[in-house]
Motif scaffolding. Structure first.
Motif: not given
Length: 275
Positions: A216-238
């Motif tokens: 539930n937290v991931l679904l709510a916050e993934i757009p924010t995580y993406a906005s904080l990533l540099n181009t070519g950056g990686d998001l790891l979730v579990s």
């Protein structure tokens, strides 16, 4: 603050689902035992009626019994020291407590004294996140560790060559624990604060974002995580089950990310996305 120690006697194949269910009830740490599972929750969050309802829910599927007792905070070390054994990840990482001897066969030696924090590496989700980290070049990169718990993922990032890591958790005891573990591992480049993703400067950018939380937290916050990533950056979730992966993946795609890796273990999943 005192904790309630719950001791569940249950078949091993039900341990994972019960950990997930108990986490939703506020339980913060888990130890798998020969009899089943021990779980820990702040005394103020303990709900006997909710626990009884949960046990009743599974009583028709498996033999299950439980007992609980109050565990004073200062006795926690004694409890986990009795149960906590070192773990190994991918033949390269060894996670141990300070009372275990080091093993030079492993490239990464991580010291974790967990207190009440979730994230010792014993759970599948943490181990899979560490495996993903082994596949990513951290050299010279900046890292954000969301809901850091013990701080294990931020510590791994620094050991892999990251120049700095910002970690945060909503719980005061987790922040305290992450700071202690960072010091144990000689990782002064890790900064830890108490708060949520809303407290991270939206103008900041990171090369790697780590989030081992829940669906539930991931679904709510993934757009924010993406906005904080540099181009070519990686998001790891579990922190979610395999059957929740499509929802997580779709949310990340909508945020402009591309899936670049997936791991599954005992029905738990971990995904890697690239910006």
């Amino acid at each position: 603050m005192n904790y309630i120690e719950l001791q569940l006697t249950v078949s091993p194949e039900f341990s994972d689902i019960l950990m997930a269910e108990l986490a939703e009830l506020g339980y913060e740490s888990f130890v798998e035992t020969d009899e089943g599972l021990s779980a820990y929750v702040p005394e103020s969050d303990f709900d006997a009626a909710a626990l009884d309802e949960l046990v009743t829910k599974y009583a028709g599927q498996t033999a299950i019994a439980y007992q609980f007792s109050t565990l004073e905070k200062q006795n926690w070390n004694e409890e986990w020291e009795r149960n906590y054994q070192p773990i190994e990840v991918a033949g390269q990482v060894r996670v141990r407590a300070s009372f275990h001897e080091p093993d030079e066969r492993y490239a990464y030696d991580i010291l974790i004294n967990p207190k009440m924090s979730f994230g010792t590496g014993h759970h599948e989700t943490t181990a899979m996140m560490l495996e993903h980290q082994l596949a990513i070049d951290h050299t010279g990169k900046t890292v954000l560790d969301v809901g850091s718990g013990t701080g294990i993922l931020a510590i791994m990032a620094i050991k892999r060559g990251a120049v700095e890591a910002l970690a945060f958790d909503i719980e005061e005891w987790a922040v305290e624990n992450a700071r202690e573990n960072a010091e144990l591992n000689r990782c002064p480049k890790i900064a830890v604060f108490q708060g949520t993703i809303a407290d991270v400067d939206p103008a900041s950018r990171y090369d790697i974002v780590l989030a081992n939380i829940n669906r539930n937290v991931l679904l709510a916050e993934i757009p924010t995580y993406a906005s904080l990533l540099n181009t070519g950056g990686d998001l790891l979730v579990s922190g979610f089950y395999e059957n929740d992966s499509p929802d997580i993946e779709q949310k990340a795609i909508e945020a402009g990310l591309t899936i670049s890796g997936k791991r599954v273990r005992n029905q738990w999943a971990s995904l890697r996305f690239t910006n």
